[in-house]
Design an enzyme around this catalytic site. Sequence first.
Site, PDB file in Angstrom:
ATOM      1  N   LYS A   1       0.867  -1.182   0.000  1.00  0.00           N
ATOM      2  CA  LYS A   1       0.000   0.000   0.000  1.00  0.00           C
ATOM      3  C   LYS A   1       0.900   1.227   0.000  1.00  0.00           C
ATOM      4  O   LYS A   1       1.781   1.359   0.861  1.00  0.00           O
ATOM      5  CB  LYS A   1      -0.872   0.046   1.256  1.00  0.00           C
TER       6      LYS A   1
ATOM      7  N   GLU B   1      -7.455  -5.809  -0.761  1.00  0.00           N
ATOM      8  CA  GLU B   1      -8.403  -5.490   0.309  1.00  0.00           C
ATOM      9  C   GLU B   1      -9.875  -5.606  -0.114  1.00  0.00           C
ATOM     10  O   GLU B   1     -10.666  -4.673   0.034  1.00  0.00           O
ATOM     11  CB  GLU B   1      -8.121  -4.082   0.861  1.00  0.00           C
TER      12      GLU B   1
ATOM     13  N   ARG C   1      -8.164  -8.345   4.373  1.00  0.00           N
ATOM     14  CA  ARG C   1      -7.125  -7.331   4.603  1.00  0.00           C
ATOM     15  C   ARG C   1      -7.680  -6.131   5.369  1.00  0.00           C
ATOM     16  O   ARG C   1      -6.929  -5.452   6.080  1.00  0.00           O
ATOM     17  CB  ARG C   1      -6.492  -6.884   3.276  1.00  0.00           C
TER      18      ARG C   1
ATOM     19  N   GLU D   1       0.625  -0.858  16.384  1.00  0.00           N
ATOM     20  CA  GLU D   1       0.354  -1.794  15.275  1.00  0.00           C
ATOM     21  C   GLU D   1       0.715  -3.227  15.686  1.00  0.00           C
ATOM     22  O   GLU D   1       0.094  -4.184  15.233  1.00  0.00           O
ATOM     23  CB  GLU D   1       1.125  -1.382  14.003  1.00  0.00           C
TER      24      GLU D   1
ATOM     25  N   HIS E   1      -7.631   7.751  11.759  1.00  0.00           N
ATOM     26  CA  HIS E   1      -7.420   8.701  10.651  1.00  0.00           C
ATOM     27  C   HIS E   1      -8.203   9.983  10.898  1.00  0.00           C
ATOM     28  O   HIS E   1      -7.747  11.082  10.536  1.00  0.00           O
ATOM     29  CB  HIS E   1      -7.851   8.072   9.322  1.00  0.00           C
TER      30      HIS E   1
ATOM     31  N   LYS F   1       0.976 -10.461   8.626  1.00  0.00           N
ATOM     32  CA  LYS F   1       0.682  -9.522   7.538  1.00  0.00           C
ATOM     33  C   LYS F   1       0.883 -10.186   6.173  1.00  0.00           C
ATOM     34  O   LYS F   1       0.070 -10.005   5.262  1.00  0.00           O
ATOM     35  CB  LYS F   1       1.537  -8.252   7.655  1.00  0.00           C
TER      36      LYS F   1
ATOM     37  N   ASN G   1      -7.035  -2.785   9.355  1.00  0.00           N
ATOM     38  CA  ASN G   1      -7.373  -1.383   9.602  1.00  0.00           C
ATOM     39  C   ASN G   1      -8.070  -1.186  10.943  1.00  0.00           C
ATOM     40  O   ASN G   1      -8.669  -0.124  11.171  1.00  0.00           O
ATOM     41  CB  ASN G   1      -8.270  -0.848   8.476  1.00  0.00           C
TER      42      ASN G   1
END
Length: 365
Positions: free
Chosen positions: A146, A240, A244, A188, A255, A230, A248
């Site tokens: 990405k 995605e 996937r 993460e 965000h 991952k 998020n």
Amino acid sequence: MSQETILELDLGPRSYALHIGSGLLAGLGERLRPKVKGGRVAVITNETVAPLYLEPVTCALRDSGFAVLPVILPDGESHKHWGTLQTIFDHLIEGRFERSDALLALGGGVIGDMTGFAAASYLRGVAFAQVPTTLLAQVDASVGGKTGINHRLGKNLIGAFHQPCLVLMDVETLRTLPERERLAGMAEVIKYGIIRDAGLFSLLEERLEAILALETATLTRVLRTCCAIKAEIVAADEREHGTRALLNLGHTFGHAIEALTGYDAWLHGEAVAAGMAVATRLAESLGLCDPADATRIRNLLTRAGLPVTIPARPVAEYLEAMSHDKKVASGKIRYVLPEGIGKASVQGEIPAAAVEAALAAAISC
Ligand code: NAD
Ligand code: GLY
């Protein structure tokens, strides 16, 4: 002496290796040489990372016969935009880089995302390698292809899927990382435990201090586990369309925090941590997540020095920012929610009142 684990991200003809270990930078050139047809590598980095690692990386590449073009960008998430991308293109065009040459991202996720996007679009696509130097970029951003930049109205809204040809992560580079950045990277890491691996979550509960102190064996084990998760998820769903999206977790809320606070006040990992705390509250209120698991999630985030509350802004501002999320489908936000520890799901039909209540409860006073 270097120690190395190699994982494969299996994407058929676009498969690549993830090299994980300590003392790996010196062997970068010989690992990259078979992947690049041309003779030149543009090393894209920033003014913080360049004084630390540009020289050893340049030496390693030259030792394998590459000519190196360094491109040193300003540091920070607020520079992840068109203007900085243009600077990369200026260097490549002025340097007459050709399709057979390659880019190399040396730095954190900001550098990795911008370099990947530049590689995806320069001359309609050239090869690139990732040499991530933050914990966050090693466990997440450098793996999976990405790439992109931010827009004033939302994060990572412009970009492309473009897989690297090689990812090389040297845990020794994490020793120069400021503590706040190490902690942000842990968000993460914890995410993988919540969405996929209860054993990893328990290990983090048991060995958090050793990991934060960068104890090599435990840290390398954690990096391997995160990268393996991952790699498996990306191999199953590169673009995605399904699984996937689980990666998020916390990002829709996170965000929004980043967009509302102007991208430089909160680190990405901090925003993801707070976002995971909101998602956990929401899942708990809907009966999806057992309260005992929700408490373990909040406790681990807090022990890792990460936020579990969000800035005091009107809930309506969060909802507006979240409406630009990439996971919006047919105008509806799809939420990634934990179903306890080790399992998460994507939910498309969440009552607005429940989301508003979770945001209101998470607003710090
Ligand atoms: P970052 O790239 O801003 O790096 C954090 C800071 O650490 C910067 O100041 C950087 O210069 C500095 N730094 C980097 N390596 C260092 C080192 N070894 N020693 C000292 N300082 C060092 O932030 P990040 O947390 O690495 O990445 C966040 C970005 O990654 C966000 O833009 C996010 O959207 C993106 N991201 C992308 C993906 C993906 O799949 N592409 C996944 C997660 C996050
Ligand atoms: N970090 C989310 C993804 O790579 O899909």
